[in-house]
Design an enzyme around this catalytic site. Structure first.
Site, PDB file in Angstrom:
ATOM      1  CE  LYS A  22      -1.797   1.714   3.940  1.00  0.00           C
ATOM      2  NZ  LYS A  22      -1.650   3.179   4.133  1.00  0.00           N
ATOM      3  CG  ASN A  23       2.162   2.795   3.468  1.00  0.00           C
ATOM      4  OD1 ASN A  23       1.014   3.094   3.120  1.00  0.00           O
ATOM      5  ND2 ASN A  23       2.493   2.591   4.724  1.00  0.00           N
ATOM      6  CB  CYS A 117      -5.555  10.590  11.102  1.00  0.00           C
ATOM      7  SG  CYS A 117      -3.965   9.875  11.531  1.00  0.00           S
ATOM      8  NE  ARG A 122      -0.171  10.592   9.762  1.00  0.00           N
ATOM      9  CZ  ARG A 122      -0.561   9.518   9.065  1.00  0.00           C
ATOM     10  NH1 ARG A 122      -1.734   8.982   9.276  1.00  0.00           N
ATOM     11  NH2 ARG A 122       0.229   9.012   8.145  1.00  0.00           N
ATOM     12  CG  ASP A 307       3.007   1.736   9.403  1.00  0.00           C
ATOM     13  OD1 ASP A 307       3.216   1.966   8.188  1.00  0.00           O
ATOM     14  OD2 ASP A 307       2.656   2.609  10.208  1.00  0.00           O
ATOM     15  NE  ARG A 399      -7.281   4.362   4.809  1.00  0.00           N
ATOM     16  CZ  ARG A 399      -6.565   5.343   5.355  1.00  0.00           C
ATOM     17  NH1 ARG A 399      -6.791   5.712   6.583  1.00  0.00           N
ATOM     18  NH2 ARG A 399      -5.599   5.925   4.670  1.00  0.00           N
TER      19      ARG A 399
HETATM   20  C1  EPZ Z   1       3.872   7.223   6.188  1.00  0.00           C
HETATM   21  O1  EPZ Z   1       3.058   8.230   6.722  1.00  0.00           O
HETATM   22  C2  EPZ Z   1       2.982   6.000   6.066  1.00  0.00           C
HETATM   23  N1  EPZ Z   1       1.871   6.276   5.147  1.00  0.00           N
HETATM   24  C3  EPZ Z   1       2.450   5.622   7.445  1.00  0.00           C
HETATM   25  O2  EPZ Z   1       1.694   4.431   7.294  1.00  0.00           O
HETATM   26  C4  EPZ Z   1       3.632   5.343   8.376  1.00  0.00           C
HETATM   27  O3  EPZ Z   1       3.149   5.072   9.668  1.00  0.00           O
HETATM   28  C5  EPZ Z   1       4.559   6.569   8.409  1.00  0.00           C
HETATM   29  O4  EPZ Z   1       4.964   6.919   7.069  1.00  0.00           O
HETATM   30  C6  EPZ Z   1       5.816   6.319   9.236  1.00  0.00           C
HETATM   31  O5  EPZ Z   1       6.517   5.235   8.710  1.00  0.00           O
HETATM   32  C7  EPZ Z   1       2.119   6.236   3.816  1.00  0.00           C
HETATM   33  O6  EPZ Z   1       3.230   5.992   3.382  1.00  0.00           O
HETATM   34  C8  EPZ Z   1       0.943   6.499   2.924  1.00  0.00           C
HETATM   35  P1  EPZ Z   1       5.786  10.632   8.269  1.00  0.00           P
HETATM   36  P2  EPZ Z   1       3.619   9.760   6.737  1.00  0.00           P
HETATM   37  O7  EPZ Z   1       5.662  11.869   7.458  1.00  0.00           O
HETATM   38  O8  EPZ Z   1       4.522   9.964   5.592  1.00  0.00           O
HETATM   39  C9  EPZ Z   1       5.873  14.095  11.497  1.00  0.00           C
HETATM   40  C10 EPZ Z   1      -0.118   3.019   7.576  1.00  0.00           C
HETATM   41  O9  EPZ Z   1      -0.588   2.510   8.598  1.00  0.00           O
HETATM   42  N2  EPZ Z   1       5.823  15.023  10.341  1.00  0.00           N
HETATM   43  O10 EPZ Z   1       6.960   9.757   8.071  1.00  0.00           O
HETATM   44  O11 EPZ Z   1       2.440  10.649   6.889  1.00  0.00           O
HETATM   45  C11 EPZ Z   1       4.611  13.277  11.645  1.00  0.00           C
HETATM   46  O12 EPZ Z   1       3.626  13.990  12.372  1.00  0.00           O
HETATM   47  C12 EPZ Z   1       0.295   4.464   7.604  1.00  0.00           C
HETATM   48  O13 EPZ Z   1       0.070   2.421   6.507  1.00  0.00           O
HETATM   49  C13 EPZ Z   1       5.919  16.394  10.574  1.00  0.00           C
HETATM   50  O14 EPZ Z   1       6.000  16.839  11.721  1.00  0.00           O
HETATM   51  O15 EPZ Z   1       4.469   9.769   8.067  1.00  0.00           O
HETATM   52  C14 EPZ Z   1       5.092  12.043  12.373  1.00  0.00           C
HETATM   53  O16 EPZ Z   1       5.153  12.331  13.754  1.00  0.00           O
HETATM   54  C15 EPZ Z   1      -0.013   5.124   8.927  1.00  0.00           C
HETATM   55  N3  EPZ Z   1       5.904  17.245   9.500  1.00  0.00           N
HETATM   56  C16 EPZ Z   1       6.511  11.848  11.833  1.00  0.00           C
HETATM   57  O17 EPZ Z   1       6.885  13.118  11.259  1.00  0.00           O
HETATM   58  C17 EPZ Z   1       5.814  16.783   8.211  1.00  0.00           C
HETATM   59  O18 EPZ Z   1       5.818  17.609   7.273  1.00  0.00           O
HETATM   60  C18 EPZ Z   1       6.631  10.772  10.744  1.00  0.00           C
HETATM   61  O19 EPZ Z   1       5.631  11.034   9.805  1.00  0.00           O
HETATM   62  C19 EPZ Z   1       5.726  15.384   8.009  1.00  0.00           C
HETATM   63  C20 EPZ Z   1       5.744  14.525   9.079  1.00  0.00           C
END
Ligand code: EPZ
Length: 420
Positions: A22-23, A117, A122, A307, A399
């Site tokens: 998915k990711n 969410c 996020r 995850d 999902r």
């Molecule tokens: C991706 O989400 C995945 N989703 C998530 O999978 C996964 O949990 C996550 O990466 C971490 O591995 C997809 O790839 C579609 P991040 P993402 O940006 O990219 C903070 C699932 O269950 N952050 O790596 O949204 C954020 O709040 C889903 O399949 C900022 O502060 O995660 C978090 O605390 C859930 N500012 C941390 O960084 C930003 O601009 C990591 O988030 C971006 C992120």
């Protein structure tokens, strides 16, 4: 049909073939916007988020054709709109992934600001900061991100403030068509980002350093079409490995990539699982034994994946001994703990750590899913529990897990989808 009814207590025994990731497929579908020829993707998982992504691409004017159950062809030559609207983005935060490609290919993008969410606020500040550094003019107003750039984006040296998977994906995709070279430091090293990068290279992008924390992109004038097989889903694989472990069973997963799951496989071995692997398969055997509790901390790749956190909280709930699980990536990713406590789990939260004393057996109960991986954790607990569990709001699980009741039934579980 939004609930799963599970009769627990049987060991899961059998084999299954991993679905596409998915990711990985979500950013790769967004990347098709960068190509001026059709892109054909195989091993595409049948998931709600893929359906939503197709709808978004079609809303932009792209032609999306399903050739076989898991092969999609995307032709973006007919794209004539550049807005990802709230009604779609609210169902899938990953819609933010069209921002970079639309900006790089068409010079304009309007994307509804993805709200928070269940697992956290996020924010997307890193996405916007990176694109601004490449010359985009971006304003956020009335819940929408409006971005434009006159001419091509410019290559830049970016240092991301924190490791962000989709943030890295967005700037990586935008950089492929920028004028000049972009260096992304503190880049995410997740295998799904590498898969996106490999697909972009197959489309003619010039990228080096994928899988490291420093990715270098030399901009090119255009990207062409390609045929690309999406990588197998490592989190789906890990989830089914835990399903066998939590029920003292055994499983072989084919068409997967063990090398992407080192941290998870090591923790499963610590829990007492016998693990054997080949180039594209993993065999887990608990030899009928109850798992041992484990200690872990989530972290960006190659650390233990966030995850897989909920799945291991469920495993620790029935394991022998005391286990501690610390969540360092998201600020509110223990929503499954309350529901597991209703099934008899002895877990207490201390800050971002879940401390559990394993019980010999959980008891089935009605529980509520709150997010994708929390619902997976609840299903795993239900498989191990004595009696009947009804998991509500199972649209969360649809999902990210293709045909979950069929796959679990194939492994000997008693699972059916019900309304009510
Ligand atoms: C991706 O989400 C995945 N989703 C998530 O999978 C996964 O949990 C996550 O990466 C971490 O591995 C997809 O790839 C579609 P991040 P993402 O940006 O990219 C903070 C699932 O269950 N952050 O790596 O949204 C954020 O709040 C889903 O399949 C900022 O502060 O995660 C978090 O605390 C859930 N500012 C941390 O960084 C930003 O601009 C990591 O988030 C971006 C992120």
């Amino acid at each position: 049909m939004n609930k799963l009814l599970i009769e627990g207590g049987q060991p899961l025994i059998g084999e299954l073939h991993a679905a596409g990731a998915k990711n990985a497929v979500l950013p790769i579908l967004a990347a098709t916007l960068l190509a001026d020829e059709p892109v054909t993707l195989s091993n595409v998982p049948q998931l709600r988020d893929v359906t939503t992504s197709r709808a978004l691409l079609e809303r932009l004017g792209a032609q999306v054709t399903l050739h076989e159950p898991m092969t999609l062809e995307v032709d973006t030559r007919s794209v004539d709109k550049f807005c990802a609207p709230y009604d779609l983005v609210k169902t899938m935060r990953a819609s933010i992934l069209v921002l970079g490609p639309l900006l790089a290919r068409y010079g304009y993008a309007e994307v509804s600001l993805p709200g928070g969410c269940a697992i956290g606020s996020r924010p997307v500040d890193q996405h916007l900061r990176g694109l601004r550094a490449m010359g985009a003019e971006i304003e956020v107003d009335a819940g929408y991100i409006r971005a434009c750039c006159s001419g091509r984006l410019r290559g830049a040296r970016l240092v991301l403030d924190l490791v962000t998977v989709t943030g890295t994906a967005n700037v990586l995709m935008a950089a492929t068509l920028a004028e000049g070279t972009t260096v992304i430091e503190n880049a995410a090293r997740e295998p799904e980002v590498v898969d996106l990068g490999d697909c972009l290279v197959a489309m003619g992008a010039d990228i080096t350093g994928l899988g490291t924390d420093t990715v270098v992109v030399r901009g090119v004038p255009r990207l062409h079409g390609t045929h690309y097989p999406v990588m197998p889903d490592r989190i789906e694989t890990g989830t089914y490995l835990v399903a066998a472990a939590i029920t003292h069973g055994q499983i072989t997963i084919h068409g997967t990539r063990p090398a992407c799951l080192d941290a998870v496989l090591l923790k499963l071995q610590e829990a007492g699982a016998q693990i054997d692997t080949g180039s594209d398969w993993i065999h887990l055997d608990m030899q009928g034994r109850r798992p041992q509790a484990v200690h872990l901390r989530t972290a960006p790749h190659p650390g233990f994946p966030t995850d897989m956190q909920a799945q291991f909280v469920a495993l620790n709930a029935i394991a022998a001994g005391v286990g501690t699980i610390t969540e360092t990536v998201f600020e509110n990713r223990f929503m499954h703990v309350n529901e597991l406590q209703r099934m008899g789990a002895l877990i207490r939260l201390e800050g971002n750590t879940a401390i559990s004393t394993g019980v010999a057996q959980l008891t089935g109960a009605p529980v509520m899913a709150t997010d994708l991986r929390a619902s997976a954790g609840l299903v795993l607990a239900a498989l191990a529990a004595r009696g009947t569990t009804v998991v509500d709001r199972v649209y969360h699980i649809d999902r990210g897990y293709q045909g979950i009741e069929q796959r679990l039934t194939q492994l000997g579980a008693s699972v059916r989808r019900i309304t009510g």
